[in-house]
Design an enzyme around this catalytic site. Structure first.
Site, PDB file in Angstrom:
ATOM      1  N   TYR A 117      23.223   6.289 -48.117  1.00 24.89           N
ATOM      2  CA  TYR A 117      23.686   7.645 -47.812  1.00 24.89           C
ATOM      3  C   TYR A 117      22.624   8.641 -48.235  1.00 24.89           C
ATOM      4  CZ  TYR A 117      25.761   7.462 -52.617  1.00 24.89           C
ATOM      5  OH  TYR A 117      25.987   7.313 -53.966  1.00 24.89           O
ATOM      6  N   CYS A 118      22.588   9.769 -47.536  1.00 22.93           N
ATOM      7  CA  CYS A 118      21.568  10.809 -47.744  1.00 22.93           C
ATOM      8  C   CYS A 118      20.154  10.205 -47.801  1.00 22.93           C
ATOM      9  CB  CYS A 118      21.862  11.610 -49.021  1.00 22.93           C
ATOM     10  SG  CYS A 118      20.985  13.181 -49.083  1.00 22.93           S
ATOM     11  N   PRO A 119      19.752   9.467 -46.738  1.00 28.40           N
ATOM     12  CA  PRO A 119      18.440   8.816 -46.780  1.00 28.40           C
ATOM     13  C   PRO A 119      17.299   9.823 -46.721  1.00 28.40           C
ATOM     14  CG  PRO A 119      19.405   8.633 -44.590  1.00 28.40           C
ATOM     15  CD  PRO A 119      20.449   9.271 -45.457  1.00 28.40           C
TER      16      PRO A 119
END
Length: 280
Positions: free
Chosen positions: A149-151
């Site tokens: 997540y949130c790469p």
């Protein structure tokens, strides 16, 4: 031959605001208002370089793009059903999970006349984490971990498993470099929560913005990766020791009276931003 610039971590002194043990009532909207306030202070040279530490309980922080999800309300309702409050931050990036096992660190610098290159800010935080985790330092990579997540290009990982993400905010000649460190608990459980959030917020819709397809197995906590029971308090001690060794002087502080006034205005802006998508 050009001299290598000093690391941003090598400051004459570090001001410390420790908000890592304020408990469940400490709202994430306050955190982003604090960092904007400290950016303004650093930018106006009324504050030295500052390290702020913070922990929020059962919160999912959404990015601006997340607030545009086609079924965002259903996503927020799902998070609430799992015991999580949602907050929209005032900067880029995407959804992240914050809970009592996640330590957040903000490093706030004054933007110098020559400016601070964006990668230099990221590198400073990466360097700090390696100093805090010397046994793992050689294994800590900074590269995008697909499926997290949130790469981002400065995802921190060991063996392909992400345990931290770094972001930056620039405001009024100040720079805030922020990191979330998953210290304890299950990285994949946190990722599963975000995967379910996106499923409910998208419902298979095709959107202009490509939201991440979460693969929970690519995320882990420092405790899981090291096989040791590392605590938030352990990481706090490592942080303070690292900053003291890098600068020689650290001192604890709260907001000044002037900063408190700026903080109240910033907090009102955060509340307004969240109200627009139905978050009180």
């Amino acid at each position: 031959m050009t001299e290598k610039p000093l690391s941003l971590l090598e400051q004459p002194q570090w001001r410390i605001l420790d908000q890592s043990s304020l408990g469940p009532q400490f709202d994430a909207r306050q955190s982003f208002a604090f960092d904007d306030t400290l950016c303004a202070s650093a930018g106006s040279r009324t504050s030295p370089a500052t390290a702020r530490t913070w922990v929020h309980h059962d919160t999912v922080v959404l990015g601006i793009q997340d607030s545009r999800l086609p079924f965002i309300q259903e996503g927020i309702e799902y998070l609430a059903s799992q015991g999580y409050r949602a907050v929209v931050r005032n900067s880029g990036g995407l959804a992240v999970v914050l809970d009592e096992g996640v330590l957040n660190i903000s490093l706030i610098f004054q933007e110098s006349d020559k400016g601070i290159d964006i990668n230099r800010g990221y590198d400073a935080m990466w360097e700090l984490v390696k100093v805090m985790l010397p046994e793992q330092a050689a294994k800590i990579e900074a590269r995008e971990i697909e499926g997290s997540y949130c790469p981002g290009s400065y995802d921190l990982s060991i063996g392909g498993k992400k345990f931290a993400g770094i972001s930056q905010r620039r405001l009024r000649n100040g720079v805030a470099v922020q990191i979330y460190l998953c210290v304890t608990g299950s990285g994949s459980d946190r990722a599963e929560l975000i995967r379910n959030f996106y499923e409910r917020s998208l419902k298979g819709s095709v959107t202009k913005f490509a939201y991440p397809v979460i693969v929970p197995e690519v995320m882990a906590s420092i405790s899981e990766l090291t096989g040791k029971d590392v605590t938030i308090q352990d990481m706090m001690l490592k942080l303070l020791t690292a900053l003291k060794n890098l600068s020689g002087r650290i001192f604890s502080s709260s907001l000044s009276m002037d900063e408190q006034l700026v903080f109240e205005k910033n907090l009102a802006r955060m509340a307004e931003r969240n109200k627009k998508i139905g978050i009180d």
